[in-house]
Design a protein around this motif. Structure first.
Motif, PDB file in Angstrom:
ATOM      1  N   VAL A 178       0.850  -1.170  -0.101  1.00  0.00           N
ATOM      2  CA  VAL A 178      -0.009  -0.066  -0.021  1.00  0.00           C
ATOM      3  C   VAL A 178       0.907   1.491   0.049  1.00  0.00           C
ATOM      4  CG1 VAL A 178      -2.027  -1.054   1.040  1.00  0.00           C
ATOM      5  CG2 VAL A 178      -0.178  -0.248   2.491  1.00  0.00           C
ATOM      6  N   GLY A 179       2.092   1.341   0.219  1.00  0.00           N
ATOM      7  CA  GLY A 179       3.054   2.151   0.544  1.00  0.00           C
ATOM      8  C   GLY A 179       4.508   1.973  -0.047  1.00  0.00           C
ATOM      9  N   ILE A 180       5.298   2.878  -0.515  1.00  0.00           N
ATOM     10  CA  ILE A 180       6.700   3.043  -1.061  1.00  0.00           C
ATOM     11  C   ILE A 180       7.378   3.669  -0.249  1.00  0.00           C
ATOM     12  CG2 ILE A 180       8.285   3.342  -3.034  1.00  0.00           C
ATOM     13  CD1 ILE A 180       6.065   3.685  -4.904  1.00  0.00           C
ATOM     14  N   ILE A 201       8.813   7.568  -9.154  1.00  0.00           N
ATOM     15  CA  ILE A 201       8.204   7.107  -8.201  1.00  0.00           C
ATOM     16  C   ILE A 201       6.872   7.534  -7.741  1.00  0.00           C
ATOM     17  CG2 ILE A 201       8.558   6.557  -5.579  1.00  0.00           C
ATOM     18  CD1 ILE A 201      11.633   6.514  -6.164  1.00  0.00           C
ATOM     19  N   ILE A 202       6.767   8.839  -7.867  1.00  0.00           N
ATOM     20  CA  ILE A 202       5.541   9.426  -7.732  1.00  0.00           C
ATOM     21  C   ILE A 202       4.350   8.958  -8.799  1.00  0.00           C
ATOM     22  CG2 ILE A 202       4.088  11.592  -7.696  1.00  0.00           C
ATOM     23  CD1 ILE A 202       6.703  12.986  -6.590  1.00  0.00           C
ATOM     24  N   LYS A 203       4.889   8.987 -10.056  1.00  0.00           N
ATOM     25  CA  LYS A 203       4.072   8.421 -11.074  1.00  0.00           C
ATOM     26  C   LYS A 203       3.464   6.672 -10.702  1.00  0.00           C
ATOM     27  CE  LYS A 203       3.891  11.066 -14.891  1.00  0.00           C
ATOM     28  NZ  LYS A 203       5.103  11.956 -15.292  1.00  0.00           N
ATOM     29  N   LEU A 204       4.368   6.210 -10.254  1.00  0.00           N
ATOM     30  CA  LEU A 204       4.075   4.656  -9.914  1.00  0.00           C
ATOM     31  C   LEU A 204       2.934   4.737  -8.739  1.00  0.00           C
ATOM     32  CD1 LEU A 204       7.441   2.558 -10.084  1.00  0.00           C
ATOM     33  CD2 LEU A 204       5.397   2.380 -11.300  1.00  0.00           C
ATOM     34  N   ALA A 205       3.336   5.658  -7.722  1.00  0.00           N
ATOM     35  CA  ALA A 205       2.365   5.782  -6.397  1.00  0.00           C
ATOM     36  C   ALA A 205       0.896   6.077  -7.096  1.00  0.00           C
ATOM     37  CB  ALA A 205       2.790   6.586  -5.638  1.00  0.00           C
ATOM     38  N   GLU A 206       0.907   6.917  -8.029  1.00  0.00           N
ATOM     39  CA  GLU A 206      -0.332   7.342  -8.708  1.00  0.00           C
ATOM     40  C   GLU A 206      -1.037   6.204  -9.448  1.00  0.00           C
ATOM     41  OE1 GLU A 206      -0.208  12.009  -9.828  1.00  0.00           O
ATOM     42  OE2 GLU A 206       1.231  10.722 -11.033  1.00  0.00           O
ATOM     43  N   LYS A 207      -0.135   5.523 -10.148  1.00  0.00           N
ATOM     44  CA  LYS A 207      -0.883   4.521 -10.980  1.00  0.00           C
ATOM     45  C   LYS A 207      -1.679   3.288 -10.127  1.00  0.00           C
ATOM     46  CE  LYS A 207       0.842   1.168 -14.562  1.00  0.00           C
ATOM     47  NZ  LYS A 207       2.059   0.955 -15.234  1.00  0.00           N
ATOM     48  N   TYR A 208      -0.615   3.181  -9.265  1.00  0.00           N
ATOM     49  CA  TYR A 208      -1.282   1.910  -8.233  1.00  0.00           C
ATOM     50  C   TYR A 208      -2.052   2.333  -7.140  1.00  0.00           C
ATOM     51  CZ  TYR A 208       1.317  -0.996 -11.630  1.00  0.00           C
ATOM     52  OH  TYR A 208       1.879  -1.348 -12.913  1.00  0.00           O
ATOM     53  N   ILE A 231      10.458  16.258  -2.279  1.00  0.00           N
ATOM     54  CA  ILE A 231       9.430  15.611  -2.832  1.00  0.00           C
ATOM     55  C   ILE A 231       8.028  16.190  -2.532  1.00  0.00           C
ATOM     56  CG2 ILE A 231       9.236  13.804  -1.044  1.00  0.00           C
ATOM     57  CD1 ILE A 231       8.876  11.585  -2.841  1.00  0.00           C
ATOM     58  N   THR A 232       7.998  17.040  -1.658  1.00  0.00           N
ATOM     59  CA  THR A 232       6.793  17.742  -1.149  1.00  0.00           C
ATOM     60  C   THR A 232       6.406  18.430  -2.183  1.00  0.00           C
ATOM     61  OG1 THR A 232       8.096  17.990   0.995  1.00  0.00           O
ATOM     62  CG2 THR A 232       5.914  19.015   0.922  1.00  0.00           C
ATOM     63  N   GLU A 233       7.046  19.078  -2.894  1.00  0.00           N
ATOM     64  CA  GLU A 233       6.703  19.975  -3.953  1.00  0.00           C
ATOM     65  C   GLU A 233       6.121  19.253  -5.123  1.00  0.00           C
ATOM     66  OE1 GLU A 233       6.261  22.956  -3.805  1.00  0.00           O
ATOM     67  OE2 GLU A 233       6.241  23.751  -5.807  1.00  0.00           O
ATOM     68  N   LEU A 234       6.884  18.004  -5.480  1.00  0.00           N
ATOM     69  CA  LEU A 234       6.535  17.408  -6.783  1.00  0.00           C
ATOM     70  C   LEU A 234       5.454  16.556  -6.510  1.00  0.00           C
ATOM     71  CD1 LEU A 234       9.951  15.427  -7.698  1.00  0.00           C
ATOM     72  CD2 LEU A 234       8.791  17.265  -8.984  1.00  0.00           C
ATOM     73  N   ALA A 235       5.091  16.111  -5.362  1.00  0.00           N
ATOM     74  CA  ALA A 235       3.819  15.270  -4.979  1.00  0.00           C
ATOM     75  C   ALA A 235       2.632  16.055  -4.624  1.00  0.00           C
ATOM     76  CB  ALA A 235       4.456  14.110  -3.807  1.00  0.00           C
ATOM     77  N   HIS A 236       2.916  17.325  -4.806  1.00  0.00           N
ATOM     78  CA  HIS A 236       1.710  18.176  -4.009  1.00  0.00           C
ATOM     79  C   HIS A 236       0.493  17.985  -4.833  1.00  0.00           C
ATOM     80  CE1 HIS A 236      -0.187  21.230  -2.093  1.00  0.00           C
ATOM     81  NE2 HIS A 236      -0.620  21.908  -3.363  1.00  0.00           N
ATOM     82  N   LEU A 268      -6.389  14.036  -0.173  1.00  0.00           N
ATOM     83  CA  LEU A 268      -6.750  13.173  -1.156  1.00  0.00           C
ATOM     84  C   LEU A 268      -7.428  11.902  -1.081  1.00  0.00           C
ATOM     85  CD1 LEU A 268      -3.061  13.454  -2.918  1.00  0.00           C
ATOM     86  CD2 LEU A 268      -5.183  14.624  -3.883  1.00  0.00           C
ATOM     87  N   ASP A 269      -7.256  11.620   0.267  1.00  0.00           N
ATOM     88  CA  ASP A 269      -7.720  10.195   0.705  1.00  0.00           C
ATOM     89  C   ASP A 269      -8.174  10.182   1.832  1.00  0.00           C
ATOM     90  OD1 ASP A 269      -7.902   7.594   1.186  1.00  0.00           O
ATOM     91  OD2 ASP A 269      -6.445   6.972  -0.269  1.00  0.00           O
ATOM     92  N   GLU A 270      -9.558  10.089   2.048  1.00  0.00           N
ATOM     93  CA  GLU A 270     -10.187   9.979   3.400  1.00  0.00           C
ATOM     94  C   GLU A 270      -9.468   8.669   4.140  1.00  0.00           C
ATOM     95  OE1 GLU A 270     -11.777  12.278   4.961  1.00  0.00           O
ATOM     96  OE2 GLU A 270     -12.416  11.005   6.736  1.00  0.00           O
ATOM     97  N   ASP A 271      -9.388   7.593   3.590  1.00  0.00           N
ATOM     98  CA  ASP A 271      -8.947   6.398   4.198  1.00  0.00           C
ATOM     99  C   ASP A 271      -7.401   6.649   4.755  1.00  0.00           C
ATOM    100  OD1 ASP A 271      -9.104   3.689   5.351  1.00  0.00           O
ATOM    101  OD2 ASP A 271      -7.845   2.948   3.576  1.00  0.00           O
ATOM    102  N   TYR A 272      -6.524   7.446   3.981  1.00  0.00           N
ATOM    103  CA  TYR A 272      -5.162   7.759   4.217  1.00  0.00           C
ATOM    104  C   TYR A 272      -5.344   8.801   5.462  1.00  0.00           C
ATOM    105  CZ  TYR A 272      -0.349   9.874   4.209  1.00  0.00           C
ATOM    106  OH  TYR A 272       0.671  10.135   4.635  1.00  0.00           O
ATOM    107  N   ARG A 273      -6.108   9.481   5.629  1.00  0.00           N
ATOM    108  CA  ARG A 273      -6.332  10.541   6.558  1.00  0.00           C
ATOM    109  C   ARG A 273      -6.652   9.718   8.044  1.00  0.00           C
ATOM    110  NH1 ARG A 273      -8.501  15.840   7.864  1.00  0.00           N
ATOM    111  NH2 ARG A 273      -9.085  16.176   5.923  1.00  0.00           N
ATOM    112  N   LYS A 274      -7.662   8.722   8.002  1.00  0.00           N
ATOM    113  CA  LYS A 274      -7.535   7.880   9.032  1.00  0.00           C
ATOM    114  C   LYS A 274      -6.493   7.111   9.520  1.00  0.00           C
ATOM    115  CE  LYS A 274     -12.688   7.139   8.493  1.00  0.00           C
ATOM    116  NZ  LYS A 274     -13.505   6.373   7.627  1.00  0.00           N
ATOM    117  N   TYR A 275      -5.780   6.749   8.549  1.00  0.00           N
ATOM    118  CA  TYR A 275      -4.345   5.919   9.007  1.00  0.00           C
ATOM    119  C   TYR A 275      -3.537   6.869   9.771  1.00  0.00           C
ATOM    120  CZ  TYR A 275       0.259   4.109   7.949  1.00  0.00           C
ATOM    121  OH  TYR A 275       1.640   3.699   7.937  1.00  0.00           O
TER     122      TYR A 275
END
Ligand SMILES: Cc1ncc(COP(=O)(O)O)c(C=O)c1O
Length: 442
Positions: A178-180, A201-208, A231-236, A268-275
């Protein structure tokens, strides 16, 4: 009722960086005159780096000005002004960052943060690790998952860059990932990743649909013409991102036990926020992390002398990186990648160099016997065997690459020696010992 209380999962935890200290102690019991050159532990203070005078002044000031408050608990998630400063600081390098201080979490060293993020992951879910990996991440991840860690390859033939094809293959073949994890600058390889690599790496995270954990504890320690990409700026606003930073390495203040996690892009993701909320809750149970460093954090990193301090630190690390790689590259038995960030290097043995008959002369009879017994274990990795012989024969302590979950034999060294003459002398001896060891039985 008596039940089995020992846990087989401890076999999944490795921390040879410290475990080898027990071997040193044993050798010193057998030989009172045994002296060690510690090239194993990433503690600049232990290697004689001066603590910046302005840090000491700030501590004295804080005690005088803030009074007894500095000895008390601070807010369980971290002192609010320090958390707000982290948000401001993040924006300085990543202008689009909208980090909320409620999603900044202080911990007693990053070690505590690392434990918490893996602990709060639902059982069986995995965060893929770089290999070679930093053992605390890989061990805690696998301990909690109750299984061996899943790694993506860092490629020694390509300056230790992540092998992105391997990363994608592993993600595709393992639905539980679920994470890299990205460690940049990297421990143990000393690599610094380019913007292009991070983008992929960000593109892979987006894809999956994965989140990224970026351990950036060494982000200020960059040299040899490299620059650090945030990475903060790239992944924003693209993928959920957790960034880990702390004071252990750059100030340097490892005994301050102060690290923090920044949870970015939580909307971006409610489930991620809960984690993330679960991690926040988990940290509450620790009551509070070390108060004093948080109270001087802003003054420390924004101190007018800090930039000069870190520039000098990096200049010395660059000189060490160049000279240690020059000396070790002369060995026909090694493959060496220069260190470009942090303060580690991982030279590898060329294929087929090591076997289990090689030795180095050990003067003390009892120490020789001890090392022979220790290395008689047929399951001992060949690089660990080498490291024990090197230690007993020369007093130089490095860490086997296989202890970093590496599939290649090699060793990790720290590039922290402050005396250039001593540094050259140590690594000339290492190179000579490798030659002697390799040629003792081919
Ligand atoms: C990549 C990495 N992350 C985290 C840590 C732990 O840092 P701390 O001293 O803050 O626990 C280290 C320590 O060596 C490290 O190399």
């Amino acid at each position: 009722m008596r039940q089995k209380i020992s846990d087989n999962r401890t076999n999944l935890m490795r921390y040879e960086i410290r475990e080898i200290v027990d071997v040193i102690q044993k050798i010193q019991e057998l030989d009172k005159d045994f002296k060690v050159d510690n090239e194993n532990i990433g503690d600049p203070v232990a290697k004689g780096w001066p603590v910046p005078p302005f840090l000491k002044d700030l501590l004295i000031e804080a005690i005088k000005e803030e009074g007894d408050k500095v000895f008390g608990y601070s807010h369980s998630r971290g002192w609010p002004p320090a958390r707000k400063w982290v948000c401001k600081y993040s924006k300085r390098f990543a202008p689009s960052s909208d980090l909320d201080y409620e999603y900044v979490l202080f911990t007693s060293g990053l070690g505590a943060a690392i434990s918490a993020i893996y602990e709060m992951l639902p059982h069986g879910l995995r965060i893929i690790q770089p290999t070679p990996s930093y053992p605390t991440h890989a061990s805690m991840e696998s301990f909690n998952a109750r299984d061996e860690s899943i790694g993506y390859e860092l490629d020694p033939e390509n300056k230790w860059e992540p092998n992105l094809a391997d990363l994608e293959e592993k993600i595709k073949n393992n639905q539980k990932i679920v994470g890299i994890l990205v460690i940049n600058p990297n421990n143990p390889t000393g690599a610094v990743y380019s913007k292009e690599t991070l983008e992929k790496i960000i593109k892979l995270a987006e894809k999956y649909n994965l989140f990224i954990v970026a351990d950036e504890v060494y982000f200020r320690m960059i040299y040899n013409g490299y620059t650090f990409t945030h990475i903060t700026e790239l992944a924003h606003n693209r993928v959920p991102l957790m960034v880990m930073r702390g004071v252990s390495k750059d100030v340097p203040w490892p005994g301050g036990r102060c690290g923090w996690i920044e949870f970015h892009n939580i909307n971006l993701d409610e489930d991620y926020r809960k984690y993330c909320d679960a991690i926040k809750k988990r940290i509450l149970l620790e009551v509070c992390s070390t108060s004093l460093p948080q109270m001087i954090l802003e003054k420390l990193y924004d101190h007018p002398d800090f930039d000069r301090w870190i520039a000098e630190y990096n200049a010395r690390l660059e000189d060490n990186s160049k000279n240690i790689s020059r000396i070790l590259s002369a060995s026909p038995y090694l493959k060496v990648n220069q260190t470009n960030g942090a303060f580690y290097m991982m030279p590898l043995f060329k294929e087929g160099v090591l076997n289990n008959r090689q030795t180095l002369p050990i003067k003390n009879h009892d120490v020789k016997k001890f090392i022979e017994e220790l290395t008689a274990n047929p399951n001992m990795p060949l690089d660990k065997r080498f490291v024990y012989y090197l230690l007993a024969a020369t007093g130089i302590c490095v860490v086997p690459a296989t202890s970093f979950f590496s599939k290649h034999y090699g060793f990790r060294l720290t590039t922290l020696e402050r005396n250039p003459l001593k540094r050259d002398e140590i690594y000339t001896r290492v190179e000579k010992a490798i030659r002697e060891y390799a040629e003792s039985s081919r």
